[in-house]
Design a protein around this motif. Sequence first.
Motif, short mmCIF file in Angstrom:
data_model
loop_
_atom_site.label_atom_id
_atom_site.label_comp_id
_atom_site.label_asym_id
_atom_site.label_seq_id
_atom_site.Cartn_x
_atom_site.Cartn_y
_atom_site.Cartn_z
N TYR A 38 50.14 94.71 24.38
CA TYR A 38 49.89 93.29 24.65
C TYR A 38 49.23 92.56 23.49
CZ TYR A 38 45.11 94.76 26.04
OH TYR A 38 43.84 95.28 26.08
N GLY A 39 48.50 93.28 22.65
CA GLY A 39 47.82 92.63 21.52
C GLY A 39 48.50 92.87 20.19
N TYR A 40 49.79 93.18 20.24
CA TYR A 40 50.52 93.54 19.01
C TYR A 40 50.36 92.46 17.93
CZ TYR A 40 54.38 94.55 15.84
OH TYR A 40 55.13 94.80 14.72
N GLY A 41 49.99 92.91 16.74
CA GLY A 41 49.87 92.00 15.61
C GLY A 41 48.50 91.40 15.41
N ASP A 42 47.60 91.55 16.39
CA ASP A 42 46.26 90.98 16.24
C ASP A 42 45.49 91.76 15.17
OD1 ASP A 42 44.28 89.18 16.78
OD2 ASP A 42 44.01 89.74 18.88
N ILE A 43 44.70 91.06 14.40
CA ILE A 43 43.96 91.64 13.28
C ILE A 43 42.47 91.52 13.53
CG2 ILE A 43 43.49 91.46 10.80
CD1 ILE A 43 46.27 90.16 10.53
N PHE A 44 41.75 92.63 13.37
CA PHE A 44 40.31 92.63 13.59
C PHE A 44 39.58 92.94 12.29
CE2 PHE A 44 41.89 93.00 17.82
CZ PHE A 44 40.91 92.47 18.64
N LEU A 45 38.51 92.22 12.07
CA LEU A 45 37.66 92.48 10.91
C LEU A 45 36.58 93.51 11.21
CD1 LEU A 45 37.19 88.79 9.70
CD2 LEU A 45 38.77 90.49 8.78
N GLY A 46 36.35 93.75 12.49
CA GLY A 46 35.36 94.75 12.89
C GLY A 46 33.96 94.20 13.02
N ILE A 47 33.82 93.08 13.74
CA ILE A 47 32.50 92.47 13.97
C ILE A 47 32.23 92.46 15.47
CG2 ILE A 47 31.07 90.45 13.53
CD1 ILE A 47 33.20 89.54 11.49
N LYS A 48 31.07 92.93 15.85
CA LYS A 48 30.71 92.94 17.27
C LYS A 48 30.36 91.52 17.74
CE LYS A 48 29.22 97.75 17.33
NZ LYS A 48 28.13 98.71 17.64
N VAL A 49 30.61 91.28 19.01
CA VAL A 49 30.44 89.94 19.57
C VAL A 49 29.03 89.37 19.37
CG1 VAL A 49 30.51 88.55 21.69
CG2 VAL A 49 32.34 90.18 21.20
N PRO A 50 27.95 90.14 19.58
CA PRO A 50 26.61 89.56 19.34
C PRO A 50 26.44 89.02 17.93
CG PRO A 50 26.42 91.59 20.59
CD PRO A 50 27.85 91.50 20.16
N ALA A 51 27.04 89.69 16.95
CA ALA A 51 26.93 89.21 15.57
C ALA A 51 27.72 87.92 15.37
CB ALA A 51 27.44 90.28 14.61
N ILE A 52 28.87 87.81 16.04
CA ILE A 52 29.65 86.57 15.95
C ILE A 52 28.88 85.43 16.60
CG2 ILE A 52 31.78 85.42 16.69
CD1 ILE A 52 33.21 88.09 16.46
N ARG A 53 28.26 85.71 17.74
CA ARG A 53 27.48 84.67 18.43
C ARG A 53 26.29 84.22 17.57
NH1 ARG A 53 28.92 83.53 23.47
NH2 ARG A 53 30.20 85.01 24.67
N ALA A 54 25.64 85.16 16.93
CA ALA A 54 24.50 84.81 16.07
C ALA A 54 24.97 83.96 14.90
CB ALA A 54 23.82 86.08 15.59
N TYR A 55 26.12 84.30 14.32
CA TYR A 55 26.66 83.52 13.20
C TYR A 55 27.01 82.10 13.67
CZ TYR A 55 29.66 82.10 9.31
OH TYR A 55 30.21 81.42 8.25
N GLU A 56 27.61 82.00 14.84
CA GLU A 56 27.95 80.69 15.40
C GLU A 56 26.71 79.82 15.56
OE1 GLU A 56 28.13 77.58 18.18
OE2 GLU A 56 27.18 79.48 18.74
N GLN A 57 25.64 80.41 16.06
CA GLN A 57 24.41 79.66 16.29
C GLN A 57 23.79 79.19 14.97
OE1 GLN A 57 21.54 81.76 18.67
NE2 GLN A 57 20.42 79.91 19.17
N ARG A 58 23.86 80.03 13.95
CA ARG A 58 23.28 79.69 12.65
C ARG A 58 24.03 78.56 11.96
NH1 ARG A 58 23.29 85.34 11.92
NH2 ARG A 58 25.00 85.17 10.40
N ASN A 59 25.29 78.38 12.30
CA ASN A 59 26.14 77.43 11.57
C ASN A 59 26.46 76.16 12.35
OD1 ASN A 59 27.19 78.70 8.82
ND2 ASN A 59 26.93 80.36 10.30
#
Length: 254
Positions: A38-59
């Motif tokens: 179902y996720g064929y072709g999706d690309i991951f950089l390897g970042i956990k969700v809490p880190a993405i949320r923290a980056y979103e808040q900082r920016n």
Amino acid sequence: MRQANEEAAQHLTALIGMGSLKQAEILQRFFKTGEGEYGYGDIFLGIKVPAIRAYEQRNRPWHTDVLHEMLRYPEHDMRALALIALVNLYKKAGKDAQEKKRLFDFYMAHFEHINNWDLVDITCPYIVGNYLCEVSPEQELLLDKWADSDRLWTKRIAVVSTLGMIRQEYFVPTLRICTRLLFDRHDLIQKANGWMLREMGKRNKQLLLDYLEQYAHRMPRTTLRYALEKLDPETKKDFMQRTGEQEIGSKELF
């Protein structure tokens, strides 16, 4: 537009620096990105969700012209960041119905980029569910239209959006959409149905029991297991013994 492109590119560069090859490999498997999955072709950089949320808040603050560019990137982490930012913009809108409509319309216009179950689940209860429950209930039948889609993720948006309504003690859409999708063959829809029924049952146990009395003997076992998760062992055993997973067209339910 050029400025938005440049800003989006800068965020991608930052995310790449936060990534982990080992974690990316784990996520590629977990989110079924192989051929035919179902996720064929999706690309991951390897970042956990809490880190993405923290980056979103900082920016913060974010602007939708930048989010538009970010959502077009193939990297899953980039789209997750954009969608987390969109949810926070929606929450920040408070009681501004006009701004909420703008963000709801933006979300709908980007359905094609909301293309894995986590991207659906972290967004639609907070944007779609809230909007259709509190801002524009007259548009609620959009859920039925989406439930009839041939696209897996649009159907999941239809059912998981009702979580936002469940949290407001409004259960009618959950019952309607779960029934509409009750015999869908994809396990991600079956799990979503069971999840929503379980969440409804946590707030209104009798409503869940009444629904299961009517449909448990015909629903997929996956849906039933999820729906029963918070009930007592004897009740679980009773209902699990009833299911036969009969092949039946959903048209017979209406």
